[in-house]
Scaffold this active site. Sequence first.
Site, PDB file in Angstrom:
ATOM      1  N   ASN A  34      -3.301  -5.223  -4.212  1.00 27.95           N
ATOM      2  CA  ASN A  34      -3.675  -5.099  -2.802  1.00 27.95           C
ATOM      3  C   ASN A  34      -4.978  -4.296  -2.731  1.00 27.95           C
ATOM      4  O   ASN A  34      -4.964  -3.086  -2.954  1.00 27.95           O
ATOM      5  CB  ASN A  34      -2.535  -4.395  -2.053  1.00 27.95           C
ATOM      6  CG  ASN A  34      -2.852  -4.144  -0.587  1.00 27.95           C
ATOM      7  OD1 ASN A  34      -4.010  -4.224  -0.169  1.00 27.95           O
ATOM      8  ND2 ASN A  34      -1.830  -3.832   0.189  1.00 27.95           N
ATOM      9  N   HIS A  57      -4.076 -11.430   4.195  1.00 23.43           N
ATOM     10  CA  HIS A  57      -4.284 -10.218   3.411  1.00 23.43           C
ATOM     11  C   HIS A  57      -3.342 -10.261   2.215  1.00 23.43           C
ATOM     12  O   HIS A  57      -2.138 -10.527   2.363  1.00 23.43           O
ATOM     13  CB  HIS A  57      -4.011  -8.994   4.294  1.00 23.43           C
ATOM     14  CG  HIS A  57      -3.859  -7.730   3.522  1.00 23.43           C
ATOM     15  ND1 HIS A  57      -4.734  -7.355   2.536  1.00 23.43           N
ATOM     16  CD2 HIS A  57      -2.910  -6.749   3.583  1.00 23.43           C
ATOM     17  CE1 HIS A  57      -4.335  -6.216   2.008  1.00 23.43           C
ATOM     18  NE2 HIS A  57      -3.232  -5.822   2.635  1.00 23.43           N
ATOM     19  N   CYS A  70      -6.332  -2.569   6.028  1.00 22.77           N
ATOM     20  CA  CYS A  70      -6.245  -3.907   5.405  1.00 22.77           C
ATOM     21  C   CYS A  70      -6.678  -5.031   6.331  1.00 22.77           C
ATOM     22  O   CYS A  70      -6.912  -6.154   5.872  1.00 22.77           O
ATOM     23  CB  CYS A  70      -4.824  -4.156   4.928  1.00 22.77           C
ATOM     24  SG  CYS A  70      -4.248  -2.863   3.816  1.00 22.77           S
TER      25      CYS A  70
HETATM   26  O1  UT7 Z   1      -1.680  -3.475   2.775  1.00 19.59           O
HETATM   27  C1  UT7 Z   1      -0.877  -2.614   3.489  1.00 19.59           C
HETATM   28  C2  UT7 Z   1       0.371  -3.233   3.855  1.00 19.59           C
HETATM   29  N1  UT7 Z   1       1.422  -2.763   3.014  1.00 19.59           N
HETATM   30  C3  UT7 Z   1       2.322  -3.611   2.574  1.00 19.59           C
HETATM   31  O2  UT7 Z   1       2.230  -4.777   2.806  1.00 19.59           O
HETATM   32  C4  UT7 Z   1       3.531  -3.082   1.819  1.00 19.59           C
HETATM   33  C5  UT7 Z   1       4.766  -3.646   2.423  1.00 19.59           C
HETATM   34  N2  UT7 Z   1       5.963  -3.314   1.678  1.00 19.59           N
HETATM   35  C6  UT7 Z   1       6.220  -3.819   0.453  1.00 19.59           C
HETATM   36  O3  UT7 Z   1       5.431  -4.587  -0.099  1.00 19.59           O
HETATM   37  C7  UT7 Z   1       7.546  -3.477  -0.155  1.00 19.59           C
HETATM   38  O4  UT7 Z   1       8.309  -2.753   0.767  1.00 19.59           O
HETATM   39  C8  UT7 Z   1       7.414  -2.655  -1.472  1.00 19.59           C
HETATM   40  C9  UT7 Z   1       6.898  -3.569  -2.585  1.00 19.59           C
HETATM   41  C10 UT7 Z   1       6.516  -1.464  -1.272  1.00 19.59           C
HETATM   42  C11 UT7 Z   1       8.800  -2.170  -1.913  1.00 19.59           C
HETATM   43  O5  UT7 Z   1       9.662  -3.286  -2.090  1.00 19.59           O
HETATM   44  P1  UT7 Z   1      11.099  -3.287  -1.431  1.00 19.59           P
HETATM   45  O6  UT7 Z   1      11.735  -4.550  -1.848  1.00 19.59           O
HETATM   46  O7  UT7 Z   1      10.932  -3.070   0.056  1.00 19.59           O
HETATM   47  O8  UT7 Z   1      11.816  -2.092  -2.129  1.00 19.59           O
HETATM   48  P2  UT7 Z   1      12.485  -0.807  -1.457  1.00 19.59           P
HETATM   49  O9  UT7 Z   1      11.470   0.147  -0.975  1.00 19.59           O
HETATM   50  O10 UT7 Z   1      13.526  -1.292  -0.499  1.00 19.59           O
HETATM   51  O11 UT7 Z   1      13.193  -0.148  -2.708  1.00 19.59           O
HETATM   52  C12 UT7 Z   1      14.264  -0.832  -3.401  1.00 19.59           C
HETATM   53  C13 UT7 Z   1      14.626  -0.023  -4.636  1.00 19.59           C
HETATM   54  C14 UT7 Z   1      14.816   1.455  -4.357  1.00 19.59           C
HETATM   55  O12 UT7 Z   1      15.848   1.944  -5.183  1.00 19.59           O
HETATM   56  P3  UT7 Z   1      17.331   2.146  -4.595  1.00 19.59           P
HETATM   57  O13 UT7 Z   1      17.186   3.107  -3.442  1.00 19.59           O
HETATM   58  O14 UT7 Z   1      17.774   0.792  -4.158  1.00 19.59           O
HETATM   59  O15 UT7 Z   1      18.076   2.701  -5.769  1.00 19.59           O
HETATM   60  C15 UT7 Z   1      13.509   2.076  -4.809  1.00 19.59           C
HETATM   61  O16 UT7 Z   1      13.637   3.421  -5.194  1.00 19.59           O
HETATM   62  O17 UT7 Z   1      13.578  -0.115  -5.602  1.00 19.59           O
HETATM   63  C16 UT7 Z   1      13.168   1.218  -5.993  1.00 19.59           C
HETATM   64  N3  UT7 Z   1      11.744   1.198  -6.311  1.00 19.59           N
HETATM   65  C17 UT7 Z   1      11.265   0.852  -7.510  1.00 19.59           C
HETATM   66  N4  UT7 Z   1      11.868   0.501  -8.664  1.00 19.59           N
HETATM   67  C18 UT7 Z   1      11.085   0.210  -9.723  1.00 19.59           C
HETATM   68  C19 UT7 Z   1      10.699   1.454  -5.474  1.00 19.59           C
HETATM   69  N5  UT7 Z   1       9.544   1.300  -6.137  1.00 19.59           N
HETATM   70  C20 UT7 Z   1       9.859   0.933  -7.399  1.00 19.59           C
HETATM   71  C21 UT7 Z   1       9.098   0.615  -8.542  1.00 19.59           C
HETATM   72  N6  UT7 Z   1       9.758   0.266  -9.674  1.00 19.59           N
HETATM   73  N7  UT7 Z   1       7.747   0.647  -8.535  1.00 19.59           N
END
Ligand code: UT7
Length: 328
Positions: free
Chosen positions: A282, A252, A115
């Site tokens: 993204n 980005h 990225c």
């Molecule tokens: O370009 C490369 C650079 N990459 C990035 O910039 C990505 C950086 N990270 C992110 O953007 C975020 O971490 C994500 C958007 C990928 C995830 O968001 P988050 O707020 O960090 O969520 P999380 O991984 O902490 O998950 C929170 C909850 C989990 O459930 P529990 O364990 O709390 O029950 C996940 O299983 O959300 C759940 N979850 C979802 N729920 C609905 C994870 N993905 C999804 C989804 N829909 N798509």
Amino acid sequence: MPNSKARITAIGSYVPERKLTNYDLEKLVDTNDEWIVQRTGIKERRIVQSDESTSDISYKAVLNLMERYNKSMDDVDMVIVCTMTPDFKTPSVASLVQAKLDIKNAGALDINTACSGFTYGLHVANGLITSGLHKKILVIGADAMSKITDFEDRSTCILFGDGGGAVLVEYDEKQPGFLSANVGSEGEKGKSLYCSNLSHHIFEEEIINTGKLVQNGREVYKWAVTTVPKGIKSVMENASLPLNKVDWFIPHSANLRIIESICEKVDLPIEKTLYSLVNYGNTSAGSIPLSLDMGVLEGNIKNGDKLLLYGFGGGLAHAGMLIEWNLG
Ligand code: UT7
């Protein structure tokens, strides 16, 4: 950094026609529009057809540039394509684009810093021109992320999309555009975001989901919101300019929450930020040139503006720069 002798003179972009909305994703994985918009700001993304690849996105972005700016590619002496989703291991995407454009006397190379690819590409192009080695360089940032996305993994498939943009960087001693830069890499954190190729291990850990993107979203998030603010400070210190001299911040387009957090940490108004993630997701190396071109086409970015670009992601690597925008 030696005084630049290079300037961006033209821009073009391309996204595939096919849309994939959050509602479409609801049918593929256990997710919903509300969660995706709240956590990322993304509403939809574009996806290539099965016979379309990164070289097609790149080529079409250059055609768009040529149509709009009446620029010839005949005397381009280097083609740089920044991508993590090349059509092949070899030939490079840059060689494919050089052939499609029938450029006769140019070198061609791909840069893979995920990225942060496009800002690395600009940094290299500025260096090659400022050193006197080259005069006219095509820098393309493009990715077909859908090729490496696991559409059964809800934590990644909601993020990525396909698309890209191209700029022409030309020799200009009188009105150079590259004011300062900052680059860095923390390779030891590479296992937070990988896509396996020939290796079966990344550091001590076994590769999972071969050939598809694997991400520890929380780790990348934490890294981005601490690393990028520090990088921005270095860019501005290197330019000896305060942040309020920046007209537009173009990070980005990973996630709107990351961008908001970065803006808050460096005290930069979010209204001064341009991003392409709402409609395109993204797009990895494609995201900054897409945001730039949206800014130009919507009349926000004007000649004379100071733009702060910052790419970050897989590596984990990052690259940022301050440029003065003067097309033509
Ligand atoms: O370009 C490369 C650079 N990459 C990035 O910039 C990505 C950086 N990270 C992110 O953007 C975020 O971490 C994500 C958007 C990928 C995830 O968001 P988050 O707020 O960090 O969520 P999380 O991984 O902490 O998950 C929170 C909850 C989990 O459930 P529990 O364990 O709390 O029950 C996940 O299983 O959300 C759940 N979850 C979802 N729920 C609905 C994870 N993905 C999804 C989804 N829909 N798509």
